[in-house]
Design a protein around this motif. Structure first.
Motif, PDB file in Angstrom:
ATOM      1  N   TRP A   1       0.811  -1.224   0.000  1.00 28.78           N
ATOM      2  CA  TRP A   1       0.000   0.000   0.000  1.00 28.78           C
ATOM      3  C   TRP A   1       0.843   1.272   0.000  1.00 28.78           C
ATOM      4  CZ3 TRP A   1      -5.109   1.620  -0.121  1.00 28.78           C
ATOM      5  CH2 TRP A   1      -6.077   0.615  -0.190  1.00 28.78           C
ATOM      6  N   PHE A   2       1.955   1.292   0.749  1.00 25.59           N
ATOM      7  CA  PHE A   2       2.599   2.571   1.028  1.00 25.59           C
ATOM      8  C   PHE A   2       4.094   2.615   0.742  1.00 25.59           C
ATOM      9  CE2 PHE A   2      -1.072   2.310   4.014  1.00 25.59           C
ATOM     10  CZ  PHE A   2      -1.824   3.314   3.442  1.00 25.59           C
ATOM     11  N   THR A   3       4.572   1.717  -0.117  1.00 25.69           N
ATOM     12  CA  THR A   3       5.985   1.763  -0.501  1.00 25.69           C
ATOM     13  C   THR A   3       6.100   1.736  -2.019  1.00 25.69           C
ATOM     14  OG1 THR A   3       6.407  -0.625  -0.686  1.00 25.69           O
ATOM     15  CG2 THR A   3       6.444   0.318   1.536  1.00 25.69           C
ATOM     16  N   ALA A   4       7.336   1.915  -2.485  1.00 21.94           N
ATOM     17  CA  ALA A   4       7.578   1.879  -3.929  1.00 21.94           C
ATOM     18  C   ALA A   4       7.263   0.506  -4.511  1.00 21.94           C
ATOM     19  CB  ALA A   4       9.033   2.257  -4.222  1.00 21.94           C
ATOM     20  N   TRP A   5       7.298  -0.529  -3.664  1.00 17.56           N
ATOM     21  CA  TRP A   5       6.952  -1.865  -4.157  1.00 17.56           C
ATOM     22  C   TRP A   5       5.452  -1.983  -4.395  1.00 17.56           C
ATOM     23  CZ3 TRP A   5      10.278  -4.985  -6.226  1.00 17.56           C
ATOM     24  CH2 TRP A   5       9.882  -6.282  -6.562  1.00 17.56           C
ATOM     25  N   GLY A   6       4.667  -1.187  -3.708  1.00 14.61           N
ATOM     26  CA  GLY A   6       3.220  -1.164  -3.924  1.00 14.61           C
ATOM     27  C   GLY A   6       2.809  -0.047  -4.866  1.00 14.61           C
ATOM     28  N   SER A   7       3.692   0.337  -5.738  1.00  9.96           N
ATOM     29  CA  SER A   7       3.451   1.444  -6.671  1.00  9.96           C
ATOM     30  C   SER A   7       2.217   1.192  -7.543  1.00  9.96           C
ATOM     31  CB  SER A   7       4.680   1.622  -7.570  1.00  9.96           C
ATOM     32  OG  SER A   7       4.396   2.479  -8.656  1.00  9.96           O
ATOM     33  N   ILE A   8       1.483   2.276  -7.846  1.00  9.12           N
ATOM     34  CA  ILE A   8       0.355   2.173  -8.779  1.00  9.12           C
ATOM     35  C   ILE A   8       0.837   2.255 -10.227  1.00  9.12           C
ATOM     36  CG2 ILE A   8      -1.273   3.114  -7.128  1.00  9.12           C
ATOM     37  CD1 ILE A   8      -1.076   5.781  -8.813  1.00  9.12           C
ATOM     38  N   LYS A   9       2.149   2.327 -10.415  1.00 11.88           N
ATOM     39  CA  LYS A   9       2.709   2.406 -11.765  1.00 11.88           C
ATOM     40  C   LYS A   9       2.329   1.185 -12.602  1.00 11.88           C
ATOM     41  CE  LYS A   9       6.913   4.019 -11.991  1.00 11.88           C
ATOM     42  NZ  LYS A   9       8.402   4.093 -11.993  1.00 11.88           N
ATOM     43  N   ASN A  10       2.024   0.066 -11.917  1.00  4.15           N
ATOM     44  CA  ASN A  10       1.640  -1.140 -12.660  1.00  4.15           C
ATOM     45  C   ASN A  10       0.302  -0.969 -13.376  1.00  4.15           C
ATOM     46  OD1 ASN A  10       0.131  -1.121 -10.274  1.00  4.15           O
ATOM     47  ND2 ASN A  10       0.093  -3.349 -10.105  1.00  4.15           N
TER      48      ASN A  10
ATOM     49  N   ILE B   1      -0.433   2.100 -14.923  1.00  2.00           N
ATOM     50  CA  ILE B   1      -0.233   3.180 -15.895  1.00  2.00           C
ATOM     51  C   ILE B   1       0.344   2.596 -17.180  1.00  2.00           C
ATOM     52  CG2 ILE B   1       0.853   5.406 -16.337  1.00  2.00           C
ATOM     53  CD1 ILE B   1      -1.052   5.503 -13.993  1.00  2.00           C
ATOM     54  N   PRO B   2      -0.332   2.781 -18.325  1.00  3.70           N
ATOM     55  CA  PRO B   2       0.185   2.244 -19.594  1.00  3.70           C
ATOM     56  C   PRO B   2       1.587   2.755 -19.913  1.00  3.70           C
ATOM     57  CG  PRO B   2      -2.078   3.037 -19.846  1.00  3.70           C
ATOM     58  CD  PRO B   2      -1.622   3.488 -18.494  1.00  3.70           C
ATOM     59  N   LYS B   3       2.408   1.868 -20.476  1.00  3.92           N
ATOM     60  CA  LYS B   3       3.762   2.178 -20.947  1.00  3.92           C
ATOM     61  C   LYS B   3       4.715   2.570 -19.815  1.00  3.92           C
ATOM     62  CE  LYS B   3       2.109   3.720 -25.484  1.00  3.92           C
ATOM     63  NZ  LYS B   3       2.073   4.827 -26.477  1.00  3.92           N
ATOM     64  N   SER B   4       4.390   2.225 -18.597  1.00  6.37           N
ATOM     65  CA  SER B   4       5.300   2.517 -17.488  1.00  6.37           C
ATOM     66  C   SER B   4       6.339   1.413 -17.368  1.00  6.37           C
ATOM     67  CB  SER B   4       4.521   2.623 -16.175  1.00  6.37           C
ATOM     68  OG  SER B   4       3.696   3.753 -16.161  1.00  6.37           O
ATOM     69  N   SER B   5       7.540   1.787 -16.966  1.00 12.20           N
ATOM     70  CA  SER B   5       8.603   0.793 -16.771  1.00 12.20           C
ATOM     71  C   SER B   5       8.441   0.145 -15.403  1.00 12.20           C
ATOM     72  CB  SER B   5       9.972   1.459 -16.884  1.00 12.20           C
ATOM     73  OG  SER B   5      10.104   2.478 -15.912  1.00 12.20           O
ATOM     74  N   ILE B   6       8.411  -1.164 -15.388  1.00  8.30           N
ATOM     75  CA  ILE B   6       8.254  -1.934 -14.161  1.00  8.30           C
ATOM     76  C   ILE B   6       9.607  -2.538 -13.798  1.00  8.30           C
ATOM     77  CG2 ILE B   6       7.019  -3.824 -13.037  1.00  8.30           C
ATOM     78  CD1 ILE B   6       5.249  -1.455 -13.895  1.00  8.30           C
ATOM     79  N   PRO B   7      10.057  -2.396 -12.550  1.00  7.02           N
ATOM     80  CA  PRO B   7      11.382  -2.914 -12.197  1.00  7.02           C
ATOM     81  C   PRO B   7      11.477  -4.427 -12.366  1.00  7.02           C
ATOM     82  CG  PRO B   7      10.159  -2.261 -10.225  1.00  7.02           C
ATOM     83  CD  PRO B   7       9.380  -1.764 -11.392  1.00  7.02           C
TER      84      PRO B   7
ATOM     85  N   HIS C   1       3.444  20.047 -15.976  1.00 10.53           N
ATOM     86  CA  HIS C   1       3.192  18.978 -15.012  1.00 10.53           C
ATOM     87  C   HIS C   1       1.966  18.170 -15.425  1.00 10.53           C
ATOM     88  CE1 HIS C   1       6.237  20.691 -12.507  1.00 10.53           C
ATOM     89  NE2 HIS C   1       5.563  21.814 -12.278  1.00 10.53           N
ATOM     90  N   LYS C   2       1.925  16.916 -14.994  1.00 16.17           N
ATOM     91  CA  LYS C   2       0.849  16.012 -15.397  1.00 16.17           C
ATOM     92  C   LYS C   2       0.243  15.333 -14.181  1.00 16.17           C
ATOM     93  CE  LYS C   2       1.722  11.962 -17.268  1.00 16.17           C
ATOM     94  NZ  LYS C   2       2.033  10.816 -18.153  1.00 16.17           N
ATOM     95  N   VAL C   3      -1.050  15.067 -14.274  1.00 19.56           N
ATOM     96  CA  VAL C   3      -1.769  14.305 -13.251  1.00 19.56           C
ATOM     97  C   VAL C   3      -2.183  12.964 -13.839  1.00 19.56           C
ATOM     98  CG1 VAL C   3      -3.932  14.149 -11.962  1.00 19.56           C
ATOM     99  CG2 VAL C   3      -2.621  16.266 -11.910  1.00 19.56           C
ATOM    100  N   ASP C   4      -1.868  11.889 -13.139  1.00 19.75           N
ATOM    101  CA  ASP C   4      -2.326  10.548 -13.515  1.00 19.75           C
ATOM    102  C   ASP C   4      -3.327  10.076 -12.481  1.00 19.75           C
ATOM    103  OD1 ASP C   4      -0.686   9.669 -15.893  1.00 19.75           O
ATOM    104  OD2 ASP C   4       0.938  10.207 -14.506  1.00 19.75           O
ATOM    105  N   VAL C   5      -4.456   9.552 -12.922  1.00 17.88           N
ATOM    106  CA  VAL C   5      -5.501   9.069 -12.029  1.00 17.88           C
ATOM    107  C   VAL C   5      -5.736   7.587 -12.284  1.00 17.88           C
ATOM    108  CG1 VAL C   5      -7.933   9.229 -11.372  1.00 17.88           C
ATOM    109  CG2 VAL C   5      -6.640  11.324 -11.879  1.00 17.88           C
ATOM    110  N   VAL C   6      -5.629   6.802 -11.231  1.00 18.95           N
ATOM    111  CA  VAL C   6      -6.022   5.392 -11.276  1.00 18.95           C
ATOM    112  C   VAL C   6      -7.224   5.270 -10.356  1.00 18.95           C
ATOM    113  CG1 VAL C   6      -5.369   3.027 -10.737  1.00 18.95           C
ATOM    114  CG2 VAL C   6      -3.682   4.588 -11.735  1.00 18.95           C
ATOM    115  N   PHE C   7      -8.359   4.911 -10.936  1.00 23.75           N
ATOM    116  CA  PHE C   7      -9.616   4.956 -10.184  1.00 23.75           C
ATOM    117  C   PHE C   7     -10.336   3.625 -10.322  1.00 23.75           C
ATOM    118  CE2 PHE C   7     -14.026   5.787  -9.394  1.00 23.75           C
ATOM    119  CZ  PHE C   7     -14.078   6.837  -8.495  1.00 23.75           C
TER     120      PHE C   7
END
Length: 582
Positions: free
Chosen positions: A196-205, A207-213, A274-280
């Motif tokens: 929930w609250f760390t970089a491992w729980g990132s919502i980047k997964n 977001i389209p075309k985001s780099s996943i570690p 600047h940009k806003v990304d929303v995951v809802f």
């Protein structure tokens, strides 16, 4: 005016005090894990191992946390920066998660920190040891002496087997962390926190075309014997919004398992750089609980499901979060919706323009105008691209219908419960002067007021006063008027109703202005004490019936000439009327 002399002065920093304050600013002990994960990901690690356990080596149970990764490791200068305050080699690196040089200072809240690191480019191995930092910082601050603890750094040919199996990496051992408080280092709690609250729980997964570690994370909490692999990315339930499919899951409450997502982005209003990304996600409570075992389940614990004190409710956790680096930072439900709506949301708003406080707890360091525009942009995205869609409206209507149906079900259950209760109650019949009244035994203050109203309707002159106002929600229950016993002038006084008058009675007002207290029953005996809101003490007194008074009389006496009469209604009806029960 001529300048006589010029002095230049460089502001000084009380390093010990600042180190102690920064380490304390991180209010949640588990935030150390957040900082460690961020550093490991910034170091391009492919594996991260986190292990928390207790150790008795030094005679008492000590919390030990070990973090190991196979990232690029640190140079000697990097290792110094690890312990420094406000200095970072990540400034200007847009890919890095932290750059303030504050995060790892949470490690100072411990009795010992040991860091082994092997640098990728030259294979150099260093060991840094920080002894008793928490105690040393407190001593320095309390004495007013700026003597921060010293770090011993050694260059090694081997890493005591800690890093020998790795081409590069870092191994951190923290002993006595947070005064050995293990409450937040259990497997279930830490897993939930990490996702929930760390970089491992990132919502980047999401977001389209985001780099996943390209990395794996393994966790072993204080209550676990083996490592669990923690999946990357914030965890959401699978989408399911076809009501024909939902009815197969639950034909009574299909919308309770509804899951639908929207992913939107837009430039910030007036700040196009600047940009806003929303995951809802919108999720029914059933879908949330099935997916998230840390959510409390209504009723009795479910077999085979986690049941612990660290669980939380939907309203405790869900809603909409503001994020930076795609990591949830601060929940801001009130900016977007009413509670009845946001509890269905599992939503995030990310903006890299947010400026965080030193402990990464809030976005309040963001310049006010920019912050308002980021919020406005997110609100606009929600309103125009999500909340006004047919898909969202469909769910909202179904949820509204369900709420109404559920309320009707609860009302039906309530009716059955109250009928059953009423049937088990004791019923009374009171008679006098050719009139009678049947009533059920009162079980609350409101029931006493209702009985009093019935008695006054049948026998208007039962008391010497007349009620002119009733208010059971605020202040005294009844405002009465009656003629003075000598002058016959009309006086206004108060009457308070109680179900049972006890010595522990919580009077939320003074007894000074009371004429009478009317209760159904009382366990009080002669000499018992009762206090009012002003802590005035009254003594309970009783008088047997006599020629002048045909019923048992009771009073609360504080020593003044005027006493507060207590009418014990059940005894009053027994003495003055014919009262029978069935």
């Amino acid at each position: 005016m001529a300048i006589q002399t010029t002095i230049t002065y460089t502001p000084q920093v009380f390093v010990s005090k600042e180190l102690r304050e920064i380490s304390r600013d991180f209010t949640r002990p588990e935030e150390m894990i957040r900082e460690a994960i961020s550093n490991s990901l910034d170091a391009k690690a492919s594996q991260i191992h986190i292990y928390a356990y207790t150790d008795m080596t030094y005679g008492e149970e000590e919390l030990v946390v070990e973090i190991k990764d196979d990232g690029t490791g640190m140079t000697l200068d990097d290792l110094k920066l690890f312990f420094d305050l406000g200095r970072s080699n990540k400034r200007g690196n847009k890919e890095a998660i932290g750059e303030k040089g504050h995060g790892t200072k949470i490690f100072y809240n411990s009795s010992e920190v040991i860091v082994f690191t092997k640098y990728l480019e030259n294979g150099e191995i260093y060991k840094a040891t920080l002894k008793d930092p928490f105690r040393q910082l407190n001593i320095a601050v309390n004495r007013g002496v700026d003597e921060p603890p010293e770090i011993t750094i050694e260059q090694l040919d081997k890493a005591d087997n800690y890093l020998d199996d790795l081409h590069s990496g870092t191994f951190i051992i923290v002993r006595g962390y947070d005064r050995n408080n293990t409450a937040t280092f259990g497997q279930e709690f830490l897993t939930d926190y990490i996702r929930w609250f760390t970089a491992w729980g990132s919502i980047k997964n999401q977001i389209p075309k985001s780099s996943i570690p390209d990395c794996k994370l393994f966790l072993k909490g204080v209550n676990k014997d083996t490592y669990d692999q923690i999946p990357y990315g914030h965890s959401f339930p699978n989408e399911c919004y076809d009501f024909s499919e939902l009815r197969l899951i639950d034909d009574r409450r299909p919308e309770n398992h509804y899951v639908r997502k929207w992913v939107k982005s837009a430039p910030v209003i007036d700040y196009p750089q600047h940009k806003v990304d929303v995951v809802f996600y919108i999720e029914g409570d059933g879908a949330k609980r099935i997916h998230n075992e840390m959510l409390k389940w209504p009723g009795r614990p479910k077999p085979g499901r986690y049941n612990g004190r660290d669980q939380y409710t939907v309203s405790d956790r869900y809603g909409i979060y503001l994020c930076k680096d795609f990591i949830p930072i601060q929940r801001k439900n009130e900016e977007f919706a009413e509670k009845s709506e946001w509890t269905k949301w599992h939503a995030f708003v990310n903006c890299q323009a947010f400026e965080l406080t030193a402990n990464r707890a809030t976005i309040e360091n963001t310049q006010k105008k920019l912050l308002n525009k980021i919020i406005e942009t997110a609100q606009q995205i929600l309103l125009e691209e999500i909340l006004s869609t047919d898909e969202y409206f469909e769910f909202a209507e179904k949820a509204k219908l369900e709420a109404g149906r559920r309320k009707a079900e609860l009302e039906k259950i309530s009716v059955k419960r109250r009928v059953s209760k009423a049937r088990s109650q004791l019923f009374y019949n009171v008679q006098r002067d050719g009139k009678s009244l049947q009533f059920s035994e009162p079980t609350s203050e409101q029931a006493v007021i209702w009985l009093l109203a019935q008695l006054l309707t049948v026998w208007p002159n039962i008391f010497t006063w007349r009620a002119i106002d009733v208010n059971s929600h605020f202040g005294y229950d009844l405002l009465i008027e009656q003629p003075h016993y000598l002058t016959n002038n009309i006086e206004h006084r108060f009457v308070e109703c109680k179900y049972r008058l006890t010595d522990g009675e919580d009077f939320n007002h003074s007894l000074t202005y009371l004429h009478q207290i009317i209760c159904w029953e009382t366990p009080l005996n002669d000499g018992d004490k009762v206090s009012d809101i002003q802590h005035k003490v009254y003594t309970f007194q009783s008088n047997a019936p006599n020629e002048d008074s045909p019923y048992r009389r009771y009073y609360l006496d504080d020593g003044r000439p005027y006493k507060v009469e207590v009418i014990v209604l059940k005894r009053f009806l027994e003495d003055c009327y014919y009262l029978s029960s069935r």
